[in-house]
Design a protein around this motif. Structure first.
Motif, PDB file in Angstrom:
ATOM      1  N   LEU A 190       0.818  -1.213   0.000  1.00 44.94           N
ATOM      2  CA  LEU A 190       0.000   0.000   0.000  1.00 44.94           C
ATOM      3  C   LEU A 190       0.856   1.269   0.000  1.00 44.94           C
ATOM      4  CD1 LEU A 190      -2.861  -1.055   2.430  1.00 44.94           C
ATOM      5  CD2 LEU A 190      -2.922  -0.911  -0.066  1.00 44.94           C
ATOM      6  N   GLY A 191       2.013   1.187   0.649  1.00 44.39           N
ATOM      7  CA  GLY A 191       2.925   2.337   0.600  1.00 44.39           C
ATOM      8  C   GLY A 191       3.438   2.596  -0.801  1.00 44.39           C
ATOM      9  N   ALA A 192       3.775   1.534  -1.522  1.00 43.56           N
ATOM     10  CA  ALA A 192       4.245   1.687  -2.902  1.00 43.56           C
ATOM     11  C   ALA A 192       3.127   2.197  -3.798  1.00 43.56           C
ATOM     12  CB  ALA A 192       4.768   0.352  -3.426  1.00 43.56           C
ATOM     13  N   LEU A 193       1.920   1.678  -3.596  1.00 37.73           N
ATOM     14  CA  LEU A 193       0.785   2.130  -4.394  1.00 37.73           C
ATOM     15  C   LEU A 193       0.505   3.614  -4.168  1.00 37.73           C
ATOM     16  CD1 LEU A 193      -1.593   1.283  -6.253  1.00 37.73           C
ATOM     17  CD2 LEU A 193      -2.906   0.944  -4.157  1.00 37.73           C
ATOM     18  N   GLY A 194       0.506   4.030  -2.920  1.00 45.10           N
ATOM     19  CA  GLY A 194       0.273   5.441  -2.610  1.00 45.10           C
ATOM     20  C   GLY A 194       1.350   6.346  -3.155  1.00 45.10           C
ATOM     21  N   ALA A 195       2.603   5.916  -3.042  1.00 51.09           N
ATOM     22  CA  ALA A 195       3.704   6.731  -3.548  1.00 51.09           C
ATOM     23  C   ALA A 195       3.641   6.858  -5.068  1.00 51.09           C
ATOM     24  CB  ALA A 195       5.047   6.140  -3.123  1.00 51.09           C
ATOM     25  N   CYS A 196       3.327   5.770  -5.742  1.00 55.84           N
ATOM     26  CA  CYS A 196       3.240   5.817  -7.210  1.00 55.84           C
ATOM     27  C   CYS A 196       2.098   6.702  -7.677  1.00 55.84           C
ATOM     28  CB  CYS A 196       3.069   4.409  -7.763  1.00 55.84           C
ATOM     29  SG  CYS A 196       4.540   3.395  -7.587  1.00 55.84           S
ATOM     30  N   ILE A 197       0.957   6.583  -7.029  1.00 58.92           N
ATOM     31  CA  ILE A 197      -0.176   7.431  -7.406  1.00 58.92           C
ATOM     32  C   ILE A 197       0.131   8.892  -7.117  1.00 58.92           C
ATOM     33  CG2 ILE A 197      -2.573   7.998  -6.812  1.00 58.92           C
ATOM     34  CD1 ILE A 197      -3.052   4.999  -6.470  1.00 58.92           C
ATOM     35  N   GLY A 198       0.724   9.167  -5.961  1.00 64.81           N
ATOM     36  CA  GLY A 198       1.057  10.549  -5.611  1.00 64.81           C
ATOM     37  C   GLY A 198       2.046  11.180  -6.564  1.00 64.81           C
ATOM     38  N   ILE A 199       3.094  10.456  -6.914  1.00 66.40           N
ATOM     39  CA  ILE A 199       4.090  11.001  -7.836  1.00 66.40           C
ATOM     40  C   ILE A 199       3.504  11.149  -9.234  1.00 66.40           C
ATOM     41  CG2 ILE A 199       6.284  10.491  -8.984  1.00 66.40           C
ATOM     42  CD1 ILE A 199       7.305   9.462  -6.317  1.00 66.40           C
ATOM     43  N   GLY A 200       2.649  10.222  -9.638  1.00 64.90           N
ATOM     44  CA  GLY A 200       2.007  10.327 -10.946  1.00 64.90           C
ATOM     45  C   GLY A 200       1.102  11.544 -11.047  1.00 64.90           C
ATOM     46  N   LEU A 201       0.281  11.759 -10.028  1.00 57.76           N
ATOM     47  CA  LEU A 201      -0.594  12.933 -10.034  1.00 57.76           C
ATOM     48  C   LEU A 201       0.213  14.225 -10.005  1.00 57.76           C
ATOM     49  CD1 LEU A 201      -3.395  11.807  -7.546  1.00 57.76           C
ATOM     50  CD2 LEU A 201      -3.596  12.119 -10.015  1.00 57.76           C
ATOM     51  N   MET A 202       1.245  14.250  -9.172  1.00 56.18           N
ATOM     52  CA  MET A 202       2.070  15.443  -9.076  1.00 56.18           C
ATOM     53  C   MET A 202       2.784  15.719 -10.395  1.00 56.18           C
ATOM     54  SD  MET A 202       5.288  16.279  -6.591  1.00 56.18           S
ATOM     55  CE  MET A 202       6.136  14.867  -7.208  1.00 56.18           C
ATOM     56  N   GLY A 203       3.314  14.695 -11.027  1.00 54.46           N
ATOM     57  CA  GLY A 203       3.994  14.882 -12.312  1.00 54.46           C
ATOM     58  C   GLY A 203       3.058  15.405 -13.380  1.00 54.46           C
ATOM     59  N   GLY A 204       1.826  14.885 -13.411  1.00 55.37           N
ATOM     60  CA  GLY A 204       0.850  15.364 -14.375  1.00 55.37           C
ATOM     61  C   GLY A 204       0.492  16.829 -14.164  1.00 55.37           C
ATOM     62  N   LYS A 205       0.345  17.216 -12.905  1.00 62.13           N
ATOM     63  CA  LYS A 205       0.017  18.617 -12.609  1.00 62.13           C
ATOM     64  C   LYS A 205       1.180  19.544 -12.943  1.00 62.13           C
ATOM     65  CE  LYS A 205      -4.054  17.796 -11.011  1.00 62.13           C
ATOM     66  NZ  LYS A 205      -5.267  18.276 -11.643  1.00 62.13           N
ATOM     67  N   VAL A 206       2.407  19.075 -12.740  1.00 55.30           N
ATOM     68  CA  VAL A 206       3.570  19.904 -13.076  1.00 55.30           C
ATOM     69  C   VAL A 206       3.661  20.095 -14.584  1.00 55.30           C
ATOM     70  CG1 VAL A 206       6.098  19.928 -13.100  1.00 55.30           C
ATOM     71  CG2 VAL A 206       4.890  19.417 -11.011  1.00 55.30           C
ATOM     72  N   VAL A 207       3.383  19.055 -15.348  1.00 55.01           N
ATOM     73  CA  VAL A 207       3.404  19.177 -16.810  1.00 55.01           C
ATOM     74  C   VAL A 207       2.323  20.150 -17.273  1.00 55.01           C
ATOM     75  CG1 VAL A 207       2.974  17.910 -18.946  1.00 55.01           C
ATOM     76  CG2 VAL A 207       4.457  16.942 -17.214  1.00 55.01           C
ATOM     77  N   GLU A 208       1.124  20.058 -16.669  1.00 53.88           N
ATOM     78  CA  GLU A 208       0.056  20.997 -17.019  1.00 53.88           C
ATOM     79  C   GLU A 208       0.436  22.435 -16.681  1.00 53.88           C
ATOM     80  OE1 GLU A 208      -3.575  19.926 -15.106  1.00 53.88           O
ATOM     81  OE2 GLU A 208      -3.645  17.954 -16.062  1.00 53.88           O
ATOM     82  N   ALA A 209       1.007  22.623 -15.495  1.00 53.62           N
ATOM     83  CA  ALA A 209       1.382  23.973 -15.080  1.00 53.62           C
ATOM     84  C   ALA A 209       2.507  24.540 -15.937  1.00 53.62           C
ATOM     85  CB  ALA A 209       1.791  23.968 -13.611  1.00 53.62           C
ATOM     86  N   SER A 210       3.459  23.711 -16.307  1.00 52.06           N
ATOM     87  CA  SER A 210       4.566  24.215 -17.132  1.00 52.06           C
ATOM     88  C   SER A 210       4.110  24.469 -18.566  1.00 52.06           C
ATOM     89  CB  SER A 210       5.741  23.239 -17.108  1.00 52.06           C
ATOM     90  OG  SER A 210       5.371  22.002 -17.673  1.00 52.06           O
ATOM     91  N   ALA A 211       3.051  23.784 -19.011  1.00 49.30           N
ATOM     92  CA  ALA A 211       2.515  24.079 -20.342  1.00 49.30           C
ATOM     93  C   ALA A 211       1.774  25.411 -20.341  1.00 49.30           C
ATOM     94  CB  ALA A 211       1.574  22.963 -20.785  1.00 49.30           C
ATOM     95  N   ARG A 212       1.149  25.733 -19.218  1.00 56.16           N
ATOM     96  CA  ARG A 212       0.423  27.005 -19.128  1.00 56.16           C
ATOM     97  C   ARG A 212       1.362  28.191 -18.951  1.00 56.16           C
ATOM     98  NH1 ARG A 212      -4.339  24.909 -15.230  1.00 56.16           N
ATOM     99  NH2 ARG A 212      -5.519  23.833 -16.851  1.00 56.16           N
ATOM    100  N   GLN A 213       2.381  28.013 -18.116  1.00 56.76           N
ATOM    101  CA  GLN A 213       3.332  29.098 -17.852  1.00 56.76           C
ATOM    102  C   GLN A 213       4.756  28.562 -17.949  1.00 56.76           C
ATOM    103  OE1 GLN A 213       2.207  30.617 -14.017  1.00 56.76           O
ATOM    104  NE2 GLN A 213       0.701  32.002 -14.927  1.00 56.76           N
ATOM    105  N   PRO A 214       5.299  28.544 -19.155  1.00 57.24           N
ATOM    106  CA  PRO A 214       6.646  27.970 -19.339  1.00 57.24           C
ATOM    107  C   PRO A 214       7.748  28.720 -18.593  1.00 57.24           C
ATOM    108  CG  PRO A 214       5.560  28.358 -21.458  1.00 57.24           C
ATOM    109  CD  PRO A 214       4.696  28.946 -20.406  1.00 57.24           C
ATOM    110  N   GLU A 215       7.515  29.981 -18.264  1.00 56.03           N
ATOM    111  CA  GLU A 215       8.566  30.744 -17.576  1.00 56.03           C
ATOM    112  C   GLU A 215       8.755  30.276 -16.125  1.00 56.03           C
ATOM    113  OE1 GLU A 215       4.697  32.971 -17.103  1.00 56.03           O
ATOM    114  OE2 GLU A 215       5.771  32.140 -18.810  1.00 56.03           O
ATOM    115  N   LEU A 216       7.797  29.562 -15.576  1.00 58.07           N
ATOM    116  CA  LEU A 216       7.913  29.047 -14.205  1.00 58.07           C
ATOM    117  C   LEU A 216       8.412  27.607 -14.148  1.00 58.07           C
ATOM    118  CD1 LEU A 216       4.625  30.429 -12.605  1.00 58.07           C
ATOM    119  CD2 LEU A 216       6.940  31.311 -12.371  1.00 58.07           C
ATOM    120  N   MET A 217       8.842  27.078 -15.252  1.00 54.80           N
ATOM    121  CA  MET A 217       9.206  25.664 -15.317  1.00 54.80           C
ATOM    122  C   MET A 217      10.352  25.303 -14.374  1.00 54.80           C
ATOM    123  SD  MET A 217       9.836  23.465 -18.713  1.00 54.80           S
ATOM    124  CE  MET A 217      10.596  21.895 -18.676  1.00 54.80           C
TER     125      MET A 217
END
Length: 78
Positions: free
Chosen positions: A15-42
């Protein structure tokens, strides 16, 4: 009783591995979305993402260490 300790260790690690993988996946997706919206903050976003990824992985590694500690020092062994 030893079977329950093995089951608990498996659940802690799994369950720890599952939670960590889901958390990092969601965070990575949000970072990609944010950097696509504002590339200067990448650069700032990438730094914060790596810091948070390390903290998420640290929680999983601590859980794994506790599970291995339970597995090796089982107080229920007769």
């Amino acid at each position: 009783m030893e079977g329950f300790v093995a089951l608990a260790c498996g659940l802690i690690i799994g369950l720890g591995a599952l939670g960590a993988c889901i958390g990092i996946g969601l965070m990575g997706g949000k970072v990609v979305e944010a950097s696509a919206r504002q590339p200067e903050l990448m650069d700032k976003l990438q730094t914060k993402m790596f810091l948070l990824a390390g903290l998420i992985d640290a929680a999983f590694i601590i859980g794994t260490a506790v599970a291995l500690w339970f597995a090796t020092s089982n107080p229920f062994k007769g």
